[in-house]
Each structure stands twice: as structure tokens, then as C-alpha cells.
Write an enzyme that holds these catalytic residues in place. Structure first.
Site, PDB file in Angstrom:
ATOM      1  CB  SER A 195      36.003  35.979  48.735  1.00 56.86           C
ATOM      2  OG  SER A 195      34.873  35.680  47.932  1.00 56.86           O
ATOM      3  CB  ALA A 228      32.688  28.386  42.616  1.00 57.65           C
ATOM      4  N   GLY A 230      30.896  32.642  44.332  1.00 58.59           N
ATOM      5  CA  GLY A 230      30.295  33.820  43.705  1.00 58.59           C
ATOM      6  C   GLY A 230      30.432  35.126  44.449  1.00 58.59           C
ATOM      7  N   GLY A 231      31.316  35.215  45.436  1.00 65.58           N
ATOM      8  CA  GLY A 231      31.441  36.451  46.211  1.00 65.58           C
ATOM      9  C   GLY A 231      31.808  37.664  45.376  1.00 65.58           C
ATOM     10  CG  ASP A 283      40.181  35.696  45.415  1.00 63.32           C
ATOM     11  OD1 ASP A 283      41.402  35.825  45.613  1.00 63.32           O
ATOM     12  OD2 ASP A 283      39.364  35.492  46.334  1.00 63.32           O
ATOM     13  CE  LYS A 312      44.296  33.760  46.307  1.00 60.36           C
ATOM     14  NZ  LYS A 312      43.260  34.448  47.082  1.00 60.36           N
TER      15      LYS A 312
END
Length: 363
Positions: A195, A228, A230-231, A283, A312
Site C-alpha cells: 500500500s 497497520a 504501516g505502509g 486508507d 473504496k
């Protein structure tokens, strides 16, 4: 002459791009119609004055398009000869002679591309070979500048199959500068998830170089909602920001070792900062209207100056949902807001939005 706009998109999202082009053109007073096939990865919007429509509808305002071209020719038989080897370069050169004004300025570059579809993948080798031959041929005929010139229009040859191509023009400042409209980003071995590529592409695509320099500086502070593993936090840290990563799930251990990340185990839809932040990114996998509403709250309350978030999309009526979500976001912000949205290459069933309040006291 094949008048209209030719736009690339993600395969499978042709109906969304066709609906967007049709609605936006009608709003601007242009009559026309969209032609496409599911899975083709491009849409042709036919209209009588493509140049005027292109000027009125800049590429930066299109959401589902990866590239925008003014279409000038559809070569259904690309140099085919009954008893000779196809002269594709000659066919393209002849089409330019027919389509362009006599003595017109030369193109600054030429790209031979294929749509980003499964059917077009076998054409990649032909595109490379034709691109090399075409560049030399067009320079010899005066259709191409002796050296690449990014200040001039660029010619695109879009191979649909071995004997058919569309010709289009991409104007400076109103196009993607990446071949096929796709920034080729590499997954960094330290990135906690793929991501990260989405946020990297968002910064490259939705911000210009001046904005990246001014708005992504060492010492700025950001929040990452639904962080989470963490990208997105990792991308912010690489740009010098201090990040509050909000998620009940775990983060990659090496991200915490950076000294720039505070992991807060909380619900991203409930948490708010104690002081205004430079950035908030999100995100989270949630209903798009709920995400849009929460993002509007962050801007309305002054909790952040700028935001990047994903919406989304549902399986059906994705253009309608996009329109309604963005309209609700602007309405709920309750103050002038600038937004830019795009379905990125690294997105899937989603779009990515950048937004900021226009009456912010800081740039």
C-alpha cells in the site's frame, strides 16, 4: 480525421470513464458519445471539436483517466499490403499528412504504446520496435523535432492490434508524462506493505513538484488513520514527517524504531488530534460515504491542513458513487475546499483523493 478524446484507464473501468467523460462534456456544453469495450483499457469520446473540449476539460480534473489525448486518426489497416511487408511507419506518416495542417509545428516526442489490457500485452515488443523506427522516420520527414522537446505536443501511437492503431496528441501541461500514464514505482524492501506504493503515487500524481517541496518537509506532523501495518506511515516518515499512526492492529517493528512514529491504538473514525496537523492520510476499508464524511469533518474542524484518502468503490454504479461521495465531502466541509482525485495505477476498486481547505492561513 477521427475527432474526439482518447483516454486510457484501468481495464474493467471503461464504463466509469465513459460515464465521466459523457457527463463532464455535457456539463461543458459539448455534444458527443463514448465508444469502448469492456476490458480494452481505453475510451474514445467522439465529438466535433475535440481540441476545444480538451481545453475545457483538463486532464487534472479527470478521475478515471490515466492519460488524455486529442484523437486525430484511427488507422484500421496499419500499413497492410497485399503482397508486401506492412509499412507501418509510412502509414502513420501518411495519416499525419492528412490529419494535420500543412506546415504545422513538429511534435516534441513520440510514444508508441499499448492499452494496459491482457489482449494488448503481446504487442509490447512490436511497440518498442515500431517506436525506434518511427522516431527516425518522423525526424526525417520533419514531423518530429531533432531532439526531444517537452514544451511541444507529443504524438501517441496506441496499438490496438498488429494492424490497427489510434493516433493522438498530448499537450504540454495537460497530460501524464509517464508512458501509458503509469508511473513505474518499485517496491522498497523496507516498506511494510504494498500500500506504500499508493501513497507514493498519490504524491507524484496529485501534487506537482513545487507542492511536494513546500508541503512535504522535514519536521511536519501527520496522522495516519487505519495505519497497520504501516505502509502509508512509512512513506510519510521517508518524507521527513513525524507520524501518529492510529490503528488497533500492529505496526511493522522497524517503523517504530525510526523514532518518528507514535503508535496509538484507537479507532481512526473516533480519534482526533489535540492540535492541528500538517497532514492526515487514511486508507481504511469502510463505506466510501462514511469515509468522505469523516474526512470532511477533519478539514471543517481544522484538525489537518491537507489530506490524502481512499474511497473504496462498490461493484456497481461506481461513477455515481464517486460523484455523490465527492459532492457530499465538499458540502460537509462547509468551507471552500480544493480537491483532486484519480484512480491510481496502484489502486484497485478505489480512487485516491487529495484535498485542502482554501482558506487555510498556511500554504
Amino acid at each position: 480525421m477521427d475527432s474526439g478524446l482518447l483516454c486510457y484507464c484501468r481495464a474493467g473501468f471503461e464504463p466509469e470513464l465513459a460515464a465521466e467523460l459523457t457527463e463532464r462534456a455535457a456539463e461543458l456544453g459539448f455534444a458527443g458519445y463514448a465508444r469502448t469495450e469492456r476490458g480494452s483499457a481505453f475510451v474514445h469520446y467522439a465529438c466535433d471539436d475535440a481540441a476545444a473540449l480538451s481545453q475545457a476539460l483538463p486532464f487534472s480534473r479527470l478521475i478515471f483517466a490515466r492519460q488524455k489525448l486529442v484523437s486525430i486518426a484511427d488507422l484500421a489497416t496499419l500499413g497492410a499490403r497485399a503482397s508486401h511487408k506492412p509499412d507501418r511507419v509510412g502509414a502513420i506518416r501518411d495519416a499525419l499528412e492528412r490529419s494535420l495542417p500543412a506546415g504545422g509545428a513538429a511534435f516534441g516526442d513520440v510514444l508508441v504504446e499499448t492499452p494496459d489490457s491482457d489482449a494488448a500485452k503481446p504487442l509490447a515488443g512490436l511497440a518498442r520496435a515500431l517506436g525506434n523506427a518511427l522516431r527516425a522516420g518522423l525526424r526525417a520527414s520533419g514531423h518530429l523535432t531533432p531532439r526531444d522537446d517537452p514544451s511541444r505536443p507529443r504524438l501517441h501511437v496506441v496499438l490496438v492490434d498488429g494492424d490497427r492503431a489510434h493516433l493522438g496528441i498530448a499537450n504540454p501541461g495537460d497530460r501524464s508524462d509517464w508512458p501509458m500514464g503509469i508511473p513505474r514505482l518499485r517496491m522498497h524492501p523496507q516498506a511494510p506493505s504494498r500500500s506504500a506504493l499508493k501513497l507514493e503515487e498519490a504524491f507524484l500524481t496529485l501534487l506537482d513538484a513545487r507542492e511536494r517541496e513546500a508541503w512535504l518537509r522535514d519536521g511536519m506532523h501527520a496522522a495516519d488513520l487505519g495505519a497497520a501495518p504501516g505502509g502509508w506511515s512509512w512513506v510519510l516518515v521517508r518524507n521527513g514527517l513525524h507520524v501518529t499512526s492510529v490503528d488497533n492492529g500492529p505496526l511493522a517493528p522497524h517503523l517504530l524504531e525510526s523514532g518518528r512514529v507514535d503508535h496509538l491504538r484507537a479507532d481512526g473514525f473516533v480519534w482526533s488530534p489535540k492540535r492541528p496537523l500538517d497532514w492526515m492520510v487514511c486508507d481504511m476499508v469502510e463505506q466510501p460515504r462514511r469515509v468522505a464524511s469523516r474526512m470532511a469533518t477533519w478539514l471543517r474542524e481544522g484538525w489537518c491542513r491537507r489530506t490524502v484518502f481512499n474511497l473504496k468503490l462498490p461493484m456497481k454504479k461506481r461513477w455515481d458513487e464517486t460523484r455523490q461521495c465527492l459532492a457530499a465531502f465538499v458540502a460537509e466541509a462547509e468551507r471552500p475546499v480544493e480537491w483532486r482525485a484519480r484512480q491510481l495505477y496502484h489502486d484497485r476498486e478505489e480512487i485516491t483523493v487529495f484535498a485542502r481547505m482554501l482558506d487555510s492561513t498556511r500554504a
